[in-house]
Write a protein that holds these residues in place. Structure first.
Motif, PDB file in Angstrom:
ATOM      1  N   GLY A 177       4.641   1.599   3.774  1.00 34.94           N
ATOM      2  CA  GLY A 177       5.194   0.749   4.815  1.00 34.94           C
ATOM      3  C   GLY A 177       5.853  -0.502   4.271  1.00 34.94           C
ATOM      4  N   SER A 192       0.724  -0.993  11.147  1.00 38.57           N
ATOM      5  CA  SER A 192       0.359   0.065  12.080  1.00 38.57           C
ATOM      6  C   SER A 192       1.579   0.961  12.281  1.00 38.57           C
ATOM      7  N   GLY A 206      -0.112   3.878   2.960  1.00 43.55           N
ATOM      8  CA  GLY A 206       0.146   3.030   4.114  1.00 43.55           C
ATOM      9  C   GLY A 206       0.867   1.751   3.736  1.00 43.55           C
ATOM     10  N   CYS A 222      -2.884   3.593  10.530  1.00 41.12           N
ATOM     11  CA  CYS A 222      -1.711   4.461  10.564  1.00 41.12           C
ATOM     12  C   CYS A 222      -2.101   5.940  10.629  1.00 41.12           C
TER      13      CYS A 222
END
Length: 454
Positions: A177, A192, A206, A222
């Motif tokens: 992310g 998220s 993540g 996630c």
């Protein structure tokens, strides 16, 4: 000393005025001053940077600043300020802004855009402080292989105090992310959303696909999915070579080879004071916390003071905490045998759900909790009432320092007893701003949440 360029943490950053002032060059022996020695290696001319005394010119000029519409000058005392959506577009599209200091002054919503590369493409070697703001609704959809995330590659530098809300990333390569590759520092970063890899030979995490840097005080909530059963998929990072500390992961992760709730493949890295409640599914080398835990002859992989408490399923080399360990060291760490459905692990100690929710389980292993001092005063973990929950990291509670839950007089007393502490590890003791000190910033957080209940 460093004025510009990627910051690998080995130099002290100075601004343009400091670069022309000899007093900021500690341990440099300048001509005309006996306070720093008598060899007179260096000299400085007004308007120039220091030069060696034998040089016959005036020394190097300061480099020209990058052309940009952002306010600020990009130095620690005067960072570039991102105060609008237009400013953010300037930041991500102006390739001369890949170094320096940046602060985010507002939340940014990217719901109207879809990217086929990282949002900030290429390599970023600066320092980005989100100041507690959020970047929302990042969408990256690509069939190309690359390094994908908010940043493609963090080349040293830092990314702190930022939340990514509702990310949606689909691609292949090294994907996270926040960044595909991390060689810098991620701290107090939270995410998220959903991330999916489409092709084989991908690293999925993540936060970051591959971590060579430092990750601390971060969280992931996630759905992570490796559709083609590639390798190295983890809640925090897919493959890890560096330290991961005081982080947690929630949600679900599905992969193929080397899948874990925090890290898919911990290759000579260290993981301490972390936990995962992720649902973990994979093929081979599957663990609730780490899929494969791998040491070399020269560098030991370590897991210390961690736990996992989610369902774990796999085909081969599957463990409640660690799927497979190749001389990796796992100490004072636990997994929930009932939640995972597994009684075995290649490292760690299995406990029932009831035991995992008892403070004594962890105190007996030397974990440092609030409301006790026998195991230390950093107060990394918190569990107020047996049987109510698994332990959680103390920083998750903000200025609610002490049991019982809720910000009240007990927390004010906790703060006052640690007032003006300095040189702390970030987010330990009563430091809730991550600056390594207990000061008015921490008091401000407490006052903002005074008498709030969880």
């Amino acid at each position: 000393y460093l004025l510009s360029g990627p910051d690998n943490g080995t130099a002290t950053a100075l601004d343009d005025l400091q670069m022309q002032d000899s007093s900021h060059f500690v341990a440099f022996d300048f001509a005309g001053s006996s306070d720093d020695g008598e060899d007179d290696y260096w000299t400085i001319t007004n308007g120039y940077c220091p030069r060696l005394s034998w040089q016959t010119d005036d020394g190097p000029l300061l480099p020209s600043p990058p052309a940009t519409t952002l306010s600020g000058r990009g130095y620690p005392r005067d960072p570039y300020k991102i105060s609008s959506y237009a400013d953010f577009v300037e930041f991500r599209t102006n390739r001369s802004l890949r170094c320096g200091y940046f602060v985010l002054e507002v939340d940014i919503d990217l719901a109207m855009e879809a990217f086929t590369t990282s949002v900030v493409d290429g390599t970023f070697g600066g320092h980005f402080d989100g100041k507690g703001h959020a970047i929302k609704n990042i969408t990256i959809l690509t069939g190309s292989y690359g390094r994908l995330g908010l940043f493609g590659r963090m080349d040293h530098g830092s990314l702190h105090n930022l939340t990514l809300e509702n990310v949606n990333i689909t691609g292949s390569g090294s994907i996270g992310g926040f960044c595909g590759f991390n060689y810098g520092s991620l701290r107090n970063c939270h995410i998220s959303g959903a991330i999916t890899t489409e092709y084989t030979s991908s690293h999925l995490g993540g936060l970051c696909g591959t971590n060579f840097g430092r990750v601390s005080e971060c969280s992931v909530d996630c759905v992570l999915n490796d559709r083609h059963s590639a390798e190295d998929a983890g809640g925090i990072c897919g493959r890890n070579y560096g330290p991961i500390s005081k982080c947690f992961a929630r949600g679900s992760i599905a992969g193929g080879l080397k899948v874990g709730g925090v890290c898919g493949f911990n290759y000579t890295g260290s993981i301490d004071n972390c936990y995962s409640t992720m649902s973990v599914t994979g093929g081979r080398y599957v663990g609730g916390l780490c899929g494969r835990h791998y040491s070399t002859r020269t560098t030991k992989a370590t897991i210390t003071n961690c736990y996992s408490a989610g369902p774990v399923e796999g085909d081969q080399d599957v463990g409640g905490l660690v799927g497979d360990s190749y001389y990796g060291k796992t100490t004072y760490s636990f997994w929930d045998t009932q939640a995972s459905g597994l009684v075995g692990s290649d490292g760690g100690t299995g406990k029932t759900t009831a035991e995992m929710k008892m403070l004594s389980t962890f105190l007996d292993a030397g974990w440092d909790f609030t409301n006790e001092s026998a195991n230390g005063t950093d107060d990394l973990w918190r569990l107020c009432i047996d049987g109510t929950d698994y332990p959680r990291l103390a920083w998750e509670f903000g200025p609610d320092y002490a049991c019982p839950d809720g910000v009240s007089i007990g927390d004010l007393l906790y703060l006052s007893n640690r007032w003006l502490e300095r040189e702390l590890a970030p987010y330990t003791s009563a430091d809730r701003t991550g600056d390594g000190a207990v000061n008015l910033d921490d008091y401000g957080l407490l006052s903002e949440q005074w008498l709030q209940q969880p």
